[in-house]
Design a protein around this motif. Structure first.
Motif, short mmCIF file in Angstrom:
data_model
loop_
_atom_site.label_atom_id
_atom_site.label_comp_id
_atom_site.label_asym_id
_atom_site.label_seq_id
_atom_site.Cartn_x
_atom_site.Cartn_y
_atom_site.Cartn_z
N TYR A 112 0.85 -1.19 0.00
CA TYR A 112 0.00 0.00 0.00
C TYR A 112 0.88 1.24 0.00
N HIS A 113 0.73 2.06 -1.05
CA HIS A 113 1.54 3.28 -1.19
C HIS A 113 0.79 4.45 -0.55
N ASN A 114 1.38 5.03 0.50
CA ASN A 114 0.68 6.04 1.27
C ASN A 114 0.91 7.46 0.72
N LYS A 115 0.40 8.46 1.46
CA LYS A 115 0.49 9.85 1.01
C LYS A 115 1.94 10.34 0.95
N ARG A 116 2.81 9.77 1.78
CA ARG A 116 4.22 10.18 1.71
C ARG A 116 4.82 9.80 0.36
N PHE A 117 4.44 8.62 -0.12
CA PHE A 117 4.92 8.21 -1.45
C PHE A 117 4.39 9.16 -2.51
N LYS A 118 3.12 9.49 -2.44
CA LYS A 118 2.53 10.42 -3.41
C LYS A 118 3.27 11.75 -3.40
N TYR A 137 -3.90 -0.87 -3.08
CA TYR A 137 -2.52 -0.48 -3.38
C TYR A 137 -2.21 1.00 -3.10
N GLY A 138 -3.22 1.78 -2.74
CA GLY A 138 -2.98 3.18 -2.42
C GLY A 138 -2.62 4.00 -3.64
N TRP A 139 -1.68 4.96 -3.44
CA TRP A 139 -1.22 5.83 -4.54
C TRP A 139 -0.09 5.12 -5.29
#
Length: 216
Positions: A112-118, A137-139
């Motif tokens: 799961y790709h979170n807001k930090r990754f985005k 999977y998130g962002w």
């Protein structure tokens, strides 16, 4: 697109690997100030992964006085259009930057790709067309910004190196449902089904043997 033409050189893994390292170097200079340490860039089977690429959270190549993170590129999908390959590599470079700087950008077993990754993707030349994160999977699906595309199109990178790929053996089994039932029919058209492929029986009405007429 600026392309290093090599008509006399057959496409092979060495040529592809060299092109990936050159692309890494160029993107590193453009977006990370050349500060990302060069990882082991591997082209390997995705196995059971659904990803097109991956980056190790820790340095997993180690020797005397040296250690390297790893960026893996799925060999079954390495023959995609060059800009798609570049998108995957830059995506993994963002993960590498985050790992080196203590930025936790994923959860749920790194899927799961979170807001930090985005946020970091948008900082380093990527954009999102998604208006909300994917439930699982998130962002996870950034694209190259127009600026990044323009930069890459002017890189002197061998874009023709990505014309072969490993056979995707996992895809060969897709759509094939495992047979769990077998259908049998005798001479008087009586039907029976079994859960095993072996059935040696004679019909009590017509005296003929049941034969296999299919399954599901």
């Amino acid at each position: 697109m600026s392309t290093t033409e090599k008509p006399a050189t057959p496409v092979n893994i060495e040529r592809m690997t060299n092109a990936l390292h050159e692309l890494f170097r160029r993107l590193n200079n453009s977006y990370f100030g050349g500060k990302l340490p060069t990882p082991a860039i591997t082209i390997e089977s995705k196995g059971k992964r659904q990803a097109l690429g991956w980056c190790s959270v820790d340095a997993i190549w180690k020797g005397e006085d040296v250690e390297y993170h790893e960026i893996g590129m799925a060999s079954e999908h390495i023959d995609r259009p060059f800009l798609e390959v570049a998108t995957t590599l830059l995506h993994e470079m963002v993960h590498l930057h985050n790992a080196l700087n203590g930025i936790k950008d994923t959860s749920r077993g790194y899927t799961y790709h979170n807001k930090r990754f985005k946020t970091q993707c948008e900082k380093f030349g990527m954009v999102f067309t998604m208006d909300k994160p994917h439930d699982k999977y998130g962002w996870f699906n950034p694209s190259l910004s127009a600026t990044t595309v323009a930069l890459i199109e002017n890189y002197d990178v061998d874009t023709q190196a990505f014309n072969i790929a490993r056979i995707d053996f996992t895809a060969m089994g897709e759509g094939k449902k495992k047979q769990t039932s077998w259908k049998w029919q005798c001479g008087c058209n009586t039907i029976c089904r079994t859960s095993k492929p072996d059935f040696n029986a004679i019909c009590g009405d017509c005296g003929t043997k049941f034969i296999n007429v299919g399954g599901y």
